[in-house]
Design an enzyme around this catalytic site. Structure first.
Site, PDB file in Angstrom:
ATOM      1  CB  CYS A 113      -2.676  -4.808  20.807  1.00 28.82           C
ATOM      2  SG  CYS A 113      -2.215  -5.429  19.189  1.00 28.82           S
ATOM      3  CG  HIS A 253      -1.741  -7.596  23.760  1.00 31.39           C
ATOM      4  ND1 HIS A 253      -2.762  -8.171  23.051  1.00 31.39           N
ATOM      5  CD2 HIS A 253      -0.774  -7.270  22.847  1.00 31.39           C
ATOM      6  CE1 HIS A 253      -2.438  -8.196  21.766  1.00 31.39           C
ATOM      7  NE2 HIS A 253      -1.235  -7.662  21.617  1.00 31.39           N
ATOM      8  CG  ASN A 283      -1.425 -10.216  18.810  1.00 33.09           C
ATOM      9  OD1 ASN A 283      -2.493  -9.726  19.177  1.00 33.09           O
ATOM     10  ND2 ASN A 283      -0.334  -9.490  18.640  1.00 33.09           N
TER      11      ASN A 283
HETATM   12  O1  UT7 Z   1       0.392  -6.792  19.306  1.00 29.32           O
HETATM   13  C1  UT7 Z   1       1.701  -6.499  19.008  1.00 29.32           C
HETATM   14  C2  UT7 Z   1       2.113  -7.362  17.849  1.00 29.32           C
HETATM   15  N1  UT7 Z   1       3.478  -7.681  17.657  1.00 29.32           N
HETATM   16  C3  UT7 Z   1       4.281  -8.299  18.538  1.00 29.32           C
HETATM   17  O2  UT7 Z   1       4.003  -8.524  19.665  1.00 29.32           O
HETATM   18  C4  UT7 Z   1       5.617  -8.717  17.970  1.00 29.32           C
HETATM   19  C5  UT7 Z   1       6.721  -8.762  18.996  1.00 29.32           C
HETATM   20  N2  UT7 Z   1       7.854  -9.511  18.451  1.00 29.32           N
HETATM   21  C6  UT7 Z   1       7.906 -10.858  18.496  1.00 29.32           C
HETATM   22  O3  UT7 Z   1       7.019 -11.491  19.020  1.00 29.32           O
HETATM   23  C7  UT7 Z   1       9.141 -11.521  17.919  1.00 29.32           C
HETATM   24  O4  UT7 Z   1      10.098 -10.549  17.565  1.00 29.32           O
HETATM   25  C8  UT7 Z   1       8.819 -12.441  16.679  1.00 29.32           C
HETATM   26  C9  UT7 Z   1       8.019 -13.643  17.120  1.00 29.32           C
HETATM   27  C10 UT7 Z   1       8.061 -11.655  15.620  1.00 29.32           C
HETATM   28  C11 UT7 Z   1      10.139 -12.922  16.084  1.00 29.32           C
HETATM   29  O5  UT7 Z   1      10.870 -13.628  17.055  1.00 29.32           O
HETATM   30  P1  UT7 Z   1      12.429 -13.316  17.263  1.00 29.32           P
HETATM   31  O6  UT7 Z   1      12.887 -14.182  18.355  1.00 29.32           O
HETATM   32  O7  UT7 Z   1      12.561 -11.829  17.469  1.00 29.32           O
HETATM   33  O8  UT7 Z   1      13.018 -13.805  15.890  1.00 29.32           O
HETATM   34  P2  UT7 Z   1      13.909 -12.991  14.843  1.00 29.32           P
HETATM   35  O9  UT7 Z   1      13.071 -12.001  14.104  1.00 29.32           O
HETATM   36  O10 UT7 Z   1      15.157 -12.500  15.539  1.00 29.32           O
HETATM   37  O11 UT7 Z   1      14.339 -14.129  13.840  1.00 29.32           O
HETATM   38  C12 UT7 Z   1      15.265 -15.136  14.234  1.00 29.32           C
HETATM   39  C13 UT7 Z   1      15.447 -16.065  13.054  1.00 29.32           C
HETATM   40  C14 UT7 Z   1      15.741 -15.333  11.739  1.00 29.32           C
HETATM   41  O12 UT7 Z   1      16.608 -16.160  10.984  1.00 29.32           O
HETATM   42  P3  UT7 Z   1      18.184 -15.830  10.891  1.00 29.32           P
HETATM   43  O13 UT7 Z   1      18.232 -14.448  10.291  1.00 29.32           O
HETATM   44  O14 UT7 Z   1      18.657 -15.859  12.305  1.00 29.32           O
HETATM   45  O15 UT7 Z   1      18.693 -16.895  10.019  1.00 29.32           O
HETATM   46  C15 UT7 Z   1      14.390 -15.300  11.055  1.00 29.32           C
HETATM   47  O16 UT7 Z   1      14.500 -15.245   9.653  1.00 29.32           O
HETATM   48  O17 UT7 Z   1      14.223 -16.794  12.839  1.00 29.32           O
HETATM   49  C16 UT7 Z   1      13.796 -16.618  11.496  1.00 29.32           C
HETATM   50  N3  UT7 Z   1      12.334 -16.592  11.479  1.00 29.32           N
HETATM   51  C17 UT7 Z   1      11.607 -17.705  11.379  1.00 29.32           C
HETATM   52  N4  UT7 Z   1      11.936 -19.000  11.266  1.00 29.32           N
HETATM   53  C18 UT7 Z   1      10.926 -19.894  11.184  1.00 29.32           C
HETATM   54  C19 UT7 Z   1      11.517 -15.524  11.587  1.00 29.32           C
HETATM   55  N5  UT7 Z   1      10.240 -15.918  11.549  1.00 29.32           N
HETATM   56  C20 UT7 Z   1      10.259 -17.265  11.424  1.00 29.32           C
HETATM   57  C21 UT7 Z   1       9.254 -18.242  11.347  1.00 29.32           C
HETATM   58  N6  UT7 Z   1       9.627 -19.549  11.223  1.00 29.32           N
HETATM   59  N7  UT7 Z   1       7.952 -17.935  11.374  1.00 29.32           N
END
Ligand code: UT7
Length: 371
Positions: A113, A253, A283
Site C-alpha cells: 500500500c 492511505h 482499501n
Molecule cells: O493496507 C493495510 C491493510 N490492513 C489494515 O489496514 C488493517 C488494520 N486493522 C484494522 O483495520 C482492524 O484491526 C480491523 C478492521 C481489521 C478489525 O477491527 P478491530 O477493531 O481490530 O476488531 P477485532 O479484530 O478486535 O475484532 C473485534 C470483534 C471480534 O469478536 P470478539 O472476539 O470480540 O467476539 C471479531 O471476531 O469483532 C469481530 N469481527 C467482526 N464482527 C463483524 C471481526 N471482523 C468482523 C466483521 N463483522 N467483519
C-alpha cells in the site's frame, strides 16, 4: 537540476459496487460493525473483464490528457501493484503495450500500500537526475481476486481500482519536494499472501490450505499503522523545510477511518484537511492515494499552488511519505488525444503476432525440409 512536477492525473474504478449489506448476505457481518470499525460503506469489485492493466490504462489515458502528452512522449512507466497479472511479465509492460507507449521503459514496483509513494519518488529522482523527462506512475490493484470471501477479518476491507500521475521535468521550482521511504521486514508475517511465489509454489495442497489468500493480523497492522503514519508525514515535511502549517492537504492511505483519525491527532491537524474517501472505495491498497488525490483535485479541494503530503503504510512492512507542491499541467493546450493510441497499439500488436506466426510456420517448413 530539473524539478519533477506532477502534471497529469487520472483514476479508474470498476463499475460493480459491493455494499456492506451485500457482504452481510455472504458472511457473518453487518453494516454498523464495518462502518464503526473501518468507516467503509462500499467498495468497487473488478468484473471478469477488469484487470490491473485495464484499470491502469483507463486512469493513464485521463492523466495523459490532463498533462497534454501522448503515450509516445513517456520515457518510463512504473506500475506499483501487489496484485500483478502475472509474476512476469510485469503489469507495467502490459500497460506499456496497451497504451502504445513505444518509447517507455516499464517495470513493476512492490511496496504494497506504500508503493505509490515509493514509485512517485523513484520517478521524481529519475527526472531530477536528468535521465528521463516524462514518467507515468501508476497504482493499480484487483486485490479482490486474492480475498478469502469467508474471512470477515479481511474481505470487508479491500476494493479494486487504479490511479495514475504524469511527472514531467521543468526548470520551474515545484513538484515533488521531498520523500521518505521505510521498511521493517520483521513484521512481514502480519500481512502477507504466502502462496504462489517460489517459496510456496501452487499445489493442490496450498490451494486447499488457503495459502493463495491474503492473511492478516488486523490488530498488529492497526498498531503499526497508527505508530508510523503521522511520524512519516512529519519527517517528509522536515526534509522539505516545511511544517504542517505550510500544508493545505494530507492525502493518507485509505485503509481505515480510525487510522486516519489517529494520524490527524498526532499531527495536531483538523480532519477537514485530510482527503478521505475510504467510505466509498474501501482499501484499494497502492491505488488508494492516487484515487483520493485525483478526486480531491477534481472536486477543487487540491488547487494549483497547494502543498500536499501523501502518506501511507502497508505490507512488508513498509511506510513512507512524500511532499509535493501541486502545480498542474505544464502546457494548458488541449490538442492531444492519447485515447487513440491504444487502438493503434492493438493493431500493431496484432500485426506483430501475425508476423511471428508466419515466421514460426516458415521456420517449421524449413525444419521439415531439412529432415
Ligand atoms: O493496507 C493495510 C491493510 N490492513 C489494515 O489496514 C488493517 C488494520 N486493522 C484494522 O483495520 C482492524 O484491526 C480491523 C478492521 C481489521 C478489525 O477491527 P478491530 O477493531 O481490530 O476488531 P477485532 O479484530 O478486535 O475484532 C473485534 C470483534 C471480534 O469478536 P470478539 O472476539 O470480540 O467476539 C471479531 O471476531 O469483532 C469481530 N469481527 C467482526 N464482527 C463483524 C471481526 N471482523 C468482523 C466483521 N463483522 N467483519
Amino acid at each position: 537540476m530539473p524539478y519533477a512536477h506532477i502534471t497529469g492525473w487520472g483514476m479508474a474504478v470498476p463499475e460493480s459496487v459491493l455494499t456492506n449489506d451485500d457482504l452481510s448476505r455472504i458472511i457473518d457481518t453487518n453494516d454498523a460493525w464495518i462502518r464503526d470499525h473501518t468507516g467503509i460503506r462500499e467498495r468497487r469489485i473488478a468484473r471478469e473483464s477488469d484487470f490491473p492493466s485495464t484499470l491502469a490504462v483507463e486512469a493513464s489515458i485521463k492523466a495523459l490528457k490532463v498533462a497534454n502528452l501522448k503515450p509516445t512522449d513517456i520515457d518510463l512507466i512504473i506500475c506499483s501493484t501487489s496484485s500483478p497479472e502475472y509474476i512476469f511479465p510485469a503489469t507495467a509492460c502490459l500497460i506499456q503495450d496497451q497504451l502504445g507507449a513505444s518509447k517507455a521503459g516499464a517495470f513493476d514496483l512492490l511496496a504494497a500500500c506504500t508503493g505509490f509513494i515509493y514509485a512517485t519518488n523513484m520517478a521524481a529522482q529519475s527526472i531530477r537526475s536528468g535521465s528521463i523527462k516524462n514518467a507515468l506512475v501508476i497504482g493499480a490493484e484487483t486485490l479482490s481476486r486474492f480475498v478469502d470471501w469467508q474471512d470477515r477479518n479481511t474481505c470487508i476491507l479491500f476494493g479494486d481500482g487504479a490511479g495514475a500521475f504524469v511527472l514531467q521535468a521543468s526548470d520551474e521550482p515545484g513538484g515533488v519536494l521531498s520523500a521518505v521511504m521505510h521498511s521493517d521486514g520483521s513484521g512481514g508475517d502480519s500481512l502477507s499472501l504466502p502462496g504462489g511465489g517460489s517459496r510456496i509454489p501452487a499445489t493442490e495442497a496450498t490451494v486447499h490450505e488457503g495459502k493463495h489468500y491474503i492473511h492478516m493480523d488486523g490488530k498488529a497492522v492497526f498498531r503499526f499503522a497508527t505508530r508510523v503514519m503521522g511520524h512519516a508525514a512529519r519527517e517528509a515535511l522536515e526534509l522539505a523545510g516545511l511544517t504542517t502549517n505550510d500544508v493545505q492537504w494530507i492525502v493518507p492511505h485509505q485503509a481505515n477511518f480510525r487510522i486516519i483519525e489517529t494520524a490527524a491527532k498526532y499531527l495536531k491537524m483538523p480532519l477537514e484537511r485530510f482527503v478521505i474517501n475510504v467510505d466509498r472505495y474501501g482499501n484499494t491498497s497502492t491505488a488508494s492515494i492516487p484515487i483520493a488525490t485525483v478526486e480531491a483535485v477534481e472536486k477543487g479541494q487540491i488547487k494549483s499552488g497547494d502543498k500536499i503530503v501523501l502518506v501511507g503504510f502497508g505490507a512488508g512492512l513498509t511506510w513512507g511519505a512524500l511532499v509535493a507542491h501541486w502545480t498542474g499541467p505544464l502546457s494548458t493546450e488541449r490538442n492531444v488525444h492519447p485515447e487513440i493510441y491504444p487502438t493503434w497499439a492493438r493493431v500493431r500488436s496484432l500485426l506483430r503476432r501475425i508476423i511471428r506466426f508466419i515466421e514460426v510456420l516458415s521456420g517449421a517448413e524449413t525444419h521439415s525440409g531439412l529432415e
